[in-house]
Design an enzyme around this catalytic site. Structure first.
Site, short mmCIF file in Angstrom:
data_model
loop_
_atom_site.label_atom_id
_atom_site.label_comp_id
_atom_site.label_asym_id
_atom_site.label_seq_id
_atom_site.Cartn_x
_atom_site.Cartn_y
_atom_site.Cartn_z
N LEU A 147 0.83 -1.22 0.00
CA LEU A 147 0.00 0.00 0.00
C LEU A 147 0.86 1.27 0.00
CD1 LEU A 147 -2.85 -1.04 2.48
CD2 LEU A 147 -2.94 -0.98 -0.02
N ARG A 148 2.16 1.10 0.26
CA ARG A 148 3.18 2.17 0.12
C ARG A 148 3.09 3.31 1.12
NH1 ARG A 148 6.37 -1.11 -2.64
NH2 ARG A 148 6.07 -1.15 -4.89
N ASP A 195 9.63 -8.67 3.28
CA ASP A 195 9.32 -8.72 1.85
C ASP A 195 9.97 -7.58 1.06
OD1 ASP A 195 7.95 -9.76 -0.49
OD2 ASP A 195 6.91 -7.85 -0.43
N HIS A 248 5.30 -15.45 -3.09
CA HIS A 248 5.40 -15.44 -4.56
C HIS A 248 6.34 -16.51 -5.13
CE1 HIS A 248 8.63 -12.86 -3.22
NE2 HIS A 248 7.92 -11.76 -3.23
N ASN A 305 9.97 -9.22 -9.06
CA ASN A 305 10.86 -9.95 -8.17
C ASN A 305 10.03 -10.89 -7.30
OD1 ASN A 305 12.82 -10.86 -6.47
ND2 ASN A 305 13.31 -8.87 -5.56
N ASP A 328 0.88 -9.51 -4.92
CA ASP A 328 2.12 -8.75 -4.75
C ASP A 328 1.95 -7.39 -5.46
OD1 ASP A 328 4.64 -7.92 -4.06
OD2 ASP A 328 5.70 -9.29 -5.41
O1 DOR Z 1 8.31 -7.25 -7.56
C1 DOR Z 1 8.34 -6.96 -6.38
N1 DOR Z 1 8.05 -5.71 -5.95
N2 DOR Z 1 8.66 -7.91 -5.51
C2 DOR Z 1 8.88 -7.63 -4.22
O2 DOR Z 1 9.20 -8.52 -3.50
C3 DOR Z 1 8.76 -6.25 -3.71
C4 DOR Z 1 7.88 -5.43 -4.57
C5 DOR Z 1 7.95 -3.96 -4.29
O3 DOR Z 1 7.93 -3.56 -3.12
O4 DOR Z 1 7.98 -3.17 -5.24
ZN ZN Z 2 8.37 -10.06 -2.36
#
Ligand code: DOR
Ligand code: ZN
Length: 430
Positions: free
Chosen positions: A63-64, A152, A232, A279, A306
């Protein structure tokens, strides 16, 4: 306030329901299910032709907020979640400041209570600042509402530290969720290591970099007795490790994203579409097929997105410069219905297990069932609604979706959280 949902096709494998009936909701809970129920006073909705399931929950969402509100915030991210059909999401702790203490956990919950359009279950970091050096205040975060622990975005590199995290989390009855990535092996890897990375001239991110930590964390779960959830999962071999761990009686669960299920490394192609930089990376067609098999045989416990919003100016750069991640919370249900349920690969019941039942079980939340007494967190789906994934329709602040341009059949139209509508007829209820 009473709410009557009429003529709904209810599906819930937890109570063996797959039939058309009415649902009566009062004070946030289901009161009665049955034919031709009577409602003296209250609101009625006719859901003829729609499917009603226990509300969807996504255990892996970024959610940032706090810190990266230009990508997403709790208001926009939960609106996007409701738009995608979700009644709840587990928020990842790679915020700024990191959600590694009770104050930030409290902040996320307070903000969600104020502006959220779905329930937000905060996860806490395993280590301070996701640095892998100092154990975070796990007990204090539990006392303030953290439901799970994860670094994460990064793997915990030190096995001794990961053991400590699991030793601390276990007595609190919380799951540790593991982003598996051996940094020394993965280095600056951009996409899956193999023929495609060579052809495109991009550094490889070998599947072994993920698998080493999957096996390590299964062994640490065996050692500590702490439940481990593999985030994931992307490779066939990693999945096989989870399958064996489960057969051995280890408390291991795992999740898969729609991008690892429905896309692979060959989709990246000569356009170097940075929205497909994720990722762990998209892997091979064989891995993808193995993941679908894992959904069928029960090795994979849940679908997550994700959902990883990034601003256009961050993704619109050379592939190596772009950050990892794609959004997905508004497209996952359409992707699952179109690619797996409609063609008969998985049943509606299995979909409900993967997106509503098991996510709650993994987070140790109160179950939601289509039966009297249950909390009325409900998702309503139009199974025949055809739609195109268009950037302008996203409620997320960010548009970095790997499924833009896709044509899907099936979409959430209404969402109820504790008996209150957060979305009706496809529109967020303000
Ligand atoms: O693709 C990804 N983006 N994998 C992650 O584990 C973190 C995430 C992100 O926070 O942007
Ligand atoms: Zn991740």
């Amino acid at each position: 306030m009473a709410l009557m949902l009429r003529n709904a096709h209810v599906i819930d494998p937890q109570v063996g329901l797959n039939q058309v009936c009415d649902i009566l909701i009062r004070d946030g809970r289901i009161v009665e299910l049955g034919k031709d129920l009577v409602l003296p006073k209250g609101i009625e909705r006719d859901l003829k032709g729609k499917i009603v399931v226990p509300g969807l929950v996504d255990v892996h969402v970024h959610l940032r907020e706090p810190g990266y509100e230009y990508k997403e915030d709790i208001a926009s991210g939960t609106r996007a979640a409701a738009h995608g059909g979700f009644t709840g999401v587990c928020a990842m702790p790679n915020t700024q400041p990191t959600t590694d203490n009770a104050t930030v956990v409290e902040y996320v919950q307070a903000q969600a209570a104020k502006v959220g359009k779905c329930r937000v279950y905060p996860s806490g970091a395993c280590t301070v600042g996701l640095k892998g050096e100092t154990l975070a205040e796990i007990g204090d975060m539990v006392a303030h509402g953290a439901v799970a622990f994860t670094d994460d975005g990064r793997g915990v590199q030190d096995s001794g530290m990961m053991r400590r995290v699991m030793d601390y989390a276990r007595p609190f009855g919380k799951v540790v969720m593991s982003h598996c990535q051996d940094e020394a092996l993965v280095g600056k890897g951009q996409i899956n290591e193999g023929a495609v990375s060579t052809k495109l001239g991009l550094q490889g991110w070998p599947a072994a970099g993920e698998e080493l930590q999957i096996q390590r964390d299964i062994e640490l779960s065996r050692l500590t007795g702490c439940p481990i959830h593999i985030q994931h999962i992307s490779s066939a071999r990693g999945l096989e490790m989870v399958r064996r761990g489960k057969a051995d009686g280890i408390q291991v669960t795992c999740e898969v994203t729609p991008h690892h299920l429905f896309l692979d490394e060959t989709n990246i192609g000569p356009e170097y579409n940075a929205n497909l930089k994720v990722n762990p990376p998209l892997r091979t067609a064989e891995d993808r097929a193995a993941l679908v098999q894992g959904l069928l045989d029960g090795t994979i416990d849940c679908i997550v997105t994700d959902h990883a919003p990034h601003a256009a100016h961050e993704k619109d750069r050379e592939f190596e410069q772009a950050p990892f991640g794609m959004t997905g919370i508004e497209t996952v249900l359409g992707a699952m219905l179109t690619n797996l349920v409609r063609p008969g690969v998985i049943s509606w019941e299995r979909l409900v297990e993967l997106m509503a039942v098991n996510p709650r079980a993994i987070l140790r939340l109160e179950p939601v069932k289509l039966e009297p007494g249950s909390v009325a967190d409900l998702t309503v789906i139009d199974p025949d609604l055809e739609w195109d994934v268009l950037e302008q329709d996203f409620l997320s602040k960010s548009k970095n979706c790997g499924f833009t341009g896709a044509h899907f059949v099936g979409k959430a139209t209404h969402v109820y959280v504790g008996g209150y509508a957060t979305m009706e007829e496809g529109e967020i209820v303000e």
